[in-house]
Design a protein around this motif. Structure first.
Motif, PDB file in Angstrom:
ATOM      1  N   ARG A  32       0.871  -1.167   0.000  1.00  0.00           N
ATOM      2  CA  ARG A  32       0.000   0.000   0.000  1.00  0.00           C
ATOM      3  C   ARG A  32       0.917   1.229   0.000  1.00  0.00           C
ATOM      4  O   ARG A  32       1.741   1.378   0.906  1.00  0.00           O
ATOM      5  N   PHE A  33       0.808   2.083  -0.984  1.00  0.00           N
ATOM      6  CA  PHE A  33       1.596   3.315  -0.974  1.00  0.00           C
ATOM      7  C   PHE A  33       0.981   4.266   0.049  1.00  0.00           C
ATOM      8  O   PHE A  33      -0.234   4.452   0.083  1.00  0.00           O
ATOM      9  N   ILE A  34       1.841   4.859   0.887  1.00  0.00           N
ATOM     10  CA  ILE A  34       1.330   5.715   1.966  1.00  0.00           C
ATOM     11  C   ILE A  34       1.709   7.178   1.781  1.00  0.00           C
ATOM     12  O   ILE A  34       1.460   8.000   2.664  1.00  0.00           O
ATOM     13  N   GLY A  35       2.306   7.506   0.649  1.00  0.00           N
ATOM     14  CA  GLY A  35       2.660   8.889   0.385  1.00  0.00           C
ATOM     15  C   GLY A  35       3.592   8.952  -0.811  1.00  0.00           C
ATOM     16  O   GLY A  35       3.771   7.958  -1.531  1.00  0.00           O
ATOM     17  N   ARG A  36       4.160  10.115  -1.001  1.00  0.00           N
ATOM     18  CA  ARG A  36       5.095  10.343  -2.115  1.00  0.00           C
ATOM     19  C   ARG A  36       6.316  11.069  -1.592  1.00  0.00           C
ATOM     20  O   ARG A  36       6.222  11.867  -0.652  1.00  0.00           O
ATOM     21  N   ILE A  37       7.444  10.824  -2.232  1.00  0.00           N
ATOM     22  CA  ILE A  37       8.697  11.471  -1.845  1.00  0.00           C
ATOM     23  C   ILE A  37       8.999  12.581  -2.845  1.00  0.00           C
ATOM     24  O   ILE A  37       8.954  12.353  -4.058  1.00  0.00           O
ATOM     25  N   ARG A  38       9.267  13.748  -2.324  1.00  0.00           N
ATOM     26  CA  ARG A  38       9.595  14.900  -3.173  1.00  0.00           C
ATOM     27  C   ARG A  38      11.105  15.132  -3.118  1.00  0.00           C
ATOM     28  O   ARG A  38      11.664  15.314  -2.029  1.00  0.00           O
ATOM     29  N   THR A  39      11.744  15.084  -4.256  1.00  0.00           N
ATOM     30  CA  THR A  39      13.189  15.303  -4.321  1.00  0.00           C
ATOM     31  C   THR A  39      13.511  16.260  -5.455  1.00  0.00           C
ATOM     32  O   THR A  39      12.659  16.530  -6.314  1.00  0.00           O
ATOM     33  N   PRO A  40      14.749  16.750  -5.508  1.00  0.00           N
ATOM     34  CA  PRO A  40      15.117  17.666  -6.606  1.00  0.00           C
ATOM     35  C   PRO A  40      15.377  16.942  -7.915  1.00  0.00           C
ATOM     36  O   PRO A  40      15.694  17.596  -8.917  1.00  0.00           O
ATOM     37  N   TRP A  41      15.291  15.594  -7.949  1.00  0.00           N
ATOM     38  CA  TRP A  41      15.722  14.851  -9.131  1.00  0.00           C
ATOM     39  C   TRP A  41      14.522  14.350  -9.930  1.00  0.00           C
ATOM     40  O   TRP A  41      13.713  13.576  -9.418  1.00  0.00           O
ATOM     41  N   SER A  42      14.451  14.749 -11.204  1.00  0.00           N
ATOM     42  CA  SER A  42      13.296  14.349 -12.007  1.00  0.00           C
ATOM     43  C   SER A  42      13.569  13.100 -12.841  1.00  0.00           C
ATOM     44  O   SER A  42      12.631  12.533 -13.405  1.00  0.00           O
ATOM     45  N   THR A  43      14.820  12.686 -12.952  1.00  0.00           N
ATOM     46  CA  THR A  43      15.135  11.447 -13.683  1.00  0.00           C
ATOM     47  C   THR A  43      16.101  10.607 -12.849  1.00  0.00           C
ATOM     48  O   THR A  43      16.811  11.126 -11.978  1.00  0.00           O
ATOM     49  N   ARG A  44      16.135   9.305 -13.170  1.00  0.00           N
ATOM     50  CA  ARG A  44      17.028   8.393 -12.443  1.00  0.00           C
ATOM     51  C   ARG A  44      18.486   8.789 -12.600  1.00  0.00           C
ATOM     52  O   ARG A  44      19.279   8.671 -11.669  1.00  0.00           O
ATOM     53  N   ASP A  45      18.828   9.276 -13.798  1.00  0.00           N
ATOM     54  CA  ASP A  45      20.231   9.632 -14.061  1.00  0.00           C
ATOM     55  C   ASP A  45      20.714  10.785 -13.188  1.00  0.00           C
ATOM     56  O   ASP A  45      21.917  10.929 -12.955  1.00  0.00           O
ATOM     57  N   GLN A  46      19.791  11.612 -12.739  1.00  0.00           N
ATOM     58  CA  GLN A  46      20.193  12.767 -11.923  1.00  0.00           C
ATOM     59  C   GLN A  46      20.394  12.398 -10.452  1.00  0.00           C
ATOM     60  O   GLN A  46      21.038  13.134  -9.715  1.00  0.00           O
TER      61      GLN A  46
END
Ligand code: SAM
Length: 159
Positions: A21-35
């Motif tokens: 069950r997803f319980i939220g979302r993580i906000r980070t400065p990275w929009s792609t895996r490579d970053q």
């Protein structure tokens, strides 16, 4: 994701043996895996963990810990690799000998520094995932944690 030289996959049936069950979302400065960093660092950029409102009460007491463990679902990963070539040079290593995001159940874990909690949002340092990555769980740092429940016989068993 494309396969690299000598990487190996397994044919998988539709998974039906568990559901998370997803319980939220993580906000980070990275929009792609490579970053993203390969592994989060405790002095890395501040990130936010946004819990779904219904889990807000579940944060009670977490504020006493400086370090917490975050578990998340690396949702952009392939899940069928048995051998991987992290260096893309044809040499391979077994999936379970790596911390690669590509694994049968793509669970990522990071020990993060808890800066503050504002309502259902935790401000932390130490993450390494793409912005929007689903959150699975939060736990106190096991080194700082003393069980609250009474002892059980197995606690004192040794080899
Ligand atoms: N710290 C976690 C661990 O050890 O379990 C994850 C480590 S994994 C090597 C981190 C990498 O996963 C990042 O550098 C990025 O390339 C990739 N990644 C980040 N977010 C992802 C996502 N949502 N889905 C798939 N891969 C992701």
């Amino acid at each position: 994701m494309d396969l690299r030289e000598n990487e190996q996959i397994v044919q998988l049936a539709q998974a039906s043996d568990a559901a998370v069950r997803f319980i939220g979302r993580i906000r980070t400065p990275w929009s792609t895996r490579d970053q993203c960093p390969r592994q989060g660092r405790i002095d890395g950029p501040e990130c936010q963990i946004a819990l779904l409102p219904e889990w807000h009460d579940a944060l009670d007491g977490l504020e006493f810990y400086q370090t917490i463990e975050v578990l998340y679902w690396l949702d952009q990963s392939r899940r069928d690799l048995t051998r991987q070539s992290p260096r893309s040079d044809g040499s391979t290593v077994g999936t379970f000998a790596l911390r690669s995001p590509a694994r049968p159940n793509p669970i990522g874990t990071s020990m993060v520094r808890l800066l503050r909690i504002e309502g259902p949002v935790l401000h932390v340092q130490g993450l390494d995932c793409v912005d929007g990555t689903p959150l699975l769980d939060l736990k106190p740092d096991r080194c700082a944690f003393t069980p609250k429940a009474p002892p059980q016989p197995g606690d004192s068993q040794t080899a």
